[in-house]
Design a protein around this motif. Sequence first.
Motif, PDB file in Angstrom:
ATOM      1  N   ARG A  75       0.817  -1.206   0.000  1.00 17.51           N
ATOM      2  CA  ARG A  75       0.000   0.000   0.000  1.00 17.51           C
ATOM      3  C   ARG A  75       0.858   1.267   0.000  1.00 17.51           C
ATOM      4  O   ARG A  75       0.499   2.260  -0.629  1.00 17.51           O
ATOM      5  CB  ARG A  75      -0.926  -0.005   1.217  1.00 17.51           C
ATOM      6  CG  ARG A  75      -2.035  -1.051   1.115  1.00 17.51           C
ATOM      7  CD  ARG A  75      -2.763  -1.198   2.423  1.00 17.51           C
ATOM      8  NE  ARG A  75      -3.981  -1.988   2.274  1.00 17.51           N
ATOM      9  CZ  ARG A  75      -4.719  -2.406   3.302  1.00 17.51           C
ATOM     10  NH1 ARG A  75      -4.348  -2.111   4.547  1.00 17.51           N
ATOM     11  NH2 ARG A  75      -5.806  -3.116   3.093  1.00 17.51           N
ATOM     12  N   ILE A  76       1.969   1.232   0.699  1.00 20.45           N
ATOM     13  CA  ILE A  76       2.874   2.382   0.714  1.00 20.45           C
ATOM     14  C   ILE A  76       3.565   2.538  -0.640  1.00 20.45           C
ATOM     15  O   ILE A  76       3.664   3.641  -1.186  1.00 20.45           O
ATOM     16  CB  ILE A  76       3.900   2.229   1.850  1.00 20.45           C
ATOM     17  CG1 ILE A  76       3.192   2.333   3.211  1.00 20.45           C
ATOM     18  CG2 ILE A  76       5.005   3.286   1.741  1.00 20.45           C
ATOM     19  CD1 ILE A  76       4.059   1.983   4.402  1.00 20.45           C
ATOM     20  N   ARG A  77       4.022   1.430  -1.200  1.00 14.04           N
ATOM     21  CA  ARG A  77       4.729   1.471  -2.486  1.00 14.04           C
ATOM     22  C   ARG A  77       3.834   2.004  -3.595  1.00 14.04           C
ATOM     23  O   ARG A  77       4.303   2.714  -4.493  1.00 14.04           O
ATOM     24  CB  ARG A  77       5.247   0.077  -2.846  1.00 14.04           C
ATOM     25  CG  ARG A  77       6.474  -0.367  -2.060  1.00 14.04           C
ATOM     26  CD  ARG A  77       6.934  -1.727  -2.534  1.00 14.04           C
ATOM     27  NE  ARG A  77       7.340  -1.677  -3.947  1.00 14.04           N
ATOM     28  CZ  ARG A  77       7.334  -2.730  -4.752  1.00 14.04           C
ATOM     29  NH1 ARG A  77       6.911  -3.916  -4.319  1.00 14.04           N
ATOM     30  NH2 ARG A  77       7.739  -2.605  -6.011  1.00 14.04           N
ATOM     31  N   ARG A  78       2.540   1.692  -3.569  1.00 10.47           N
ATOM     32  CA  ARG A  78       1.661   2.168  -4.643  1.00 10.47           C
ATOM     33  C   ARG A  78       1.598   3.690  -4.664  1.00 10.47           C
ATOM     34  O   ARG A  78       1.542   4.294  -5.730  1.00 10.47           O
ATOM     35  CB  ARG A  78       0.258   1.574  -4.489  1.00 10.47           C
ATOM     36  CG  ARG A  78      -0.507   2.088  -3.272  1.00 10.47           C
ATOM     37  CD  ARG A  78      -1.866   1.469  -3.126  1.00 10.47           C
ATOM     38  NE  ARG A  78      -2.508   1.902  -1.889  1.00 10.47           N
ATOM     39  CZ  ARG A  78      -3.690   1.466  -1.481  1.00 10.47           C
ATOM     40  NH1 ARG A  78      -4.361   0.590  -2.205  1.00 10.47           N
ATOM     41  NH2 ARG A  78      -4.202   1.903  -0.348  1.00 10.47           N
ATOM     42  N   PHE A  79       1.617   4.314  -3.487  1.00 13.45           N
ATOM     43  CA  PHE A  79       1.602   5.775  -3.441  1.00 13.45           C
ATOM     44  C   PHE A  79       2.919   6.349  -3.957  1.00 13.45           C
ATOM     45  O   PHE A  79       2.926   7.353  -4.683  1.00 13.45           O
ATOM     46  CB  PHE A  79       1.329   6.259  -2.018  1.00 13.45           C
ATOM     47  CG  PHE A  79      -0.124   6.248  -1.642  1.00 13.45           C
ATOM     48  CD1 PHE A  79      -1.013   7.126  -2.253  1.00 13.45           C
ATOM     49  CD2 PHE A  79      -0.617   5.375  -0.691  1.00 13.45           C
ATOM     50  CE1 PHE A  79      -2.367   7.135  -1.922  1.00 13.45           C
ATOM     51  CE2 PHE A  79      -1.961   5.362  -0.349  1.00 13.45           C
ATOM     52  CZ  PHE A  79      -2.845   6.243  -0.962  1.00 13.45           C
ATOM     53  N   ILE A  80       4.036   5.727  -3.591  1.00  9.81           N
ATOM     54  CA  ILE A  80       5.340   6.201  -4.055  1.00  9.81           C
ATOM     55  C   ILE A  80       5.422   6.136  -5.572  1.00  9.81           C
ATOM     56  O   ILE A  80       5.822   7.100  -6.243  1.00  9.81           O
ATOM     57  CB  ILE A  80       6.471   5.378  -3.413  1.00  9.81           C
ATOM     58  CG1 ILE A  80       6.539   5.662  -1.905  1.00  9.81           C
ATOM     59  CG2 ILE A  80       7.806   5.683  -4.076  1.00  9.81           C
ATOM     60  CD1 ILE A  80       7.536   4.791  -1.156  1.00  9.81           C
ATOM     61  N   LEU A  81       5.042   5.000  -6.150  1.00 12.31           N
ATOM     62  CA  LEU A  81       5.125   4.815  -7.593  1.00 12.31           C
ATOM     63  C   LEU A  81       4.166   5.728  -8.349  1.00 12.31           C
ATOM     64  O   LEU A  81       4.518   6.314  -9.382  1.00 12.31           O
ATOM     65  CB  LEU A  81       4.850   3.357  -7.945  1.00 12.31           C
ATOM     66  CG  LEU A  81       5.895   2.348  -7.466  1.00 12.31           C
ATOM     67  CD1 LEU A  81       5.393   0.919  -7.651  1.00 12.31           C
ATOM     68  CD2 LEU A  81       7.214   2.547  -8.202  1.00 12.31           C
ATOM     69  N   ALA A  82       2.939   5.845  -7.842  1.00 11.64           N
ATOM     70  CA  ALA A  82       1.948   6.668  -8.535  1.00 11.64           C
ATOM     71  C   ALA A  82       2.304   8.148  -8.481  1.00 11.64           C
ATOM     72  O   ALA A  82       2.266   8.846  -9.500  1.00 11.64           O
ATOM     73  CB  ALA A  82       0.572   6.442  -7.933  1.00 11.64           C
TER      74      ALA A  82
END
Length: 243
Positions: A75-82
């Motif tokens: 969930r954290i990685r999705r925000f970083i990538l997006a």
Amino acid sequence: MISKKWHQAVFFDVDDTMYDHLQPTRGALQHVMGLDDSFPYEAAYHRIRYYSDKLAAEGGLLHRAPGTSELEEMRIRRFILAMREFGSELSWEQAARLQAEYLDRQYRITPFIGAPELMKDLADAGVLVGLITNGPEEHQLQKIRALALESHVAPEHVFISGAVGYAKPDPRIFTAVNERTGTTADVCWYVGDSWRNDVVGASLAGWKVLWFNHRQTEPETTEHSPYGTAASYEELREMLLPT
């Protein structure tokens, strides 16, 4: 044991079908990052959802009960990538704060206007009404409780990928629903917003699909076509409960 054969069944997706999934995303981005109204929130929402689906599929998180740490990392990685695509390089700590704020807002959601009423009227007309949604079981159940959907859907008609073992667009989740409810594909309708997960997945299982395209997006493929398209619950009502 299934004791009744249903003549018609309507199942709904949850995220961005029963409620506006953009609202908790927008609120979290504004609160944590201080973004103003000029930011393209809807475009960012689609990319966050893209990475959520992509990372969850790569990690097999939709087909089982994931560990707390691996789910939080995804969930954290999705925000970083997006957000990187929109010129913001988030630190892990910033993305974690964004995720925490988003999660809190996910449990303070309200259904689309007309959604509970349509579900109730379908049930009153003798239609089996259910939910099919991707995600970890307890997380999705908390959203369902926040929306008070348990008032309109029997617990045995709620199907969550993390508990079923298959995730949309895999048609096996729809086949599993048929097996567990005693229905057949030819009497089942599915209402969902995602072209890939909902239109393609349910179509592959032989179900009739109503694409809830309230964001007015373009179809992602040409091999599949929904039975109908609606942009509001008023339009869905006209299709499912014609007068």
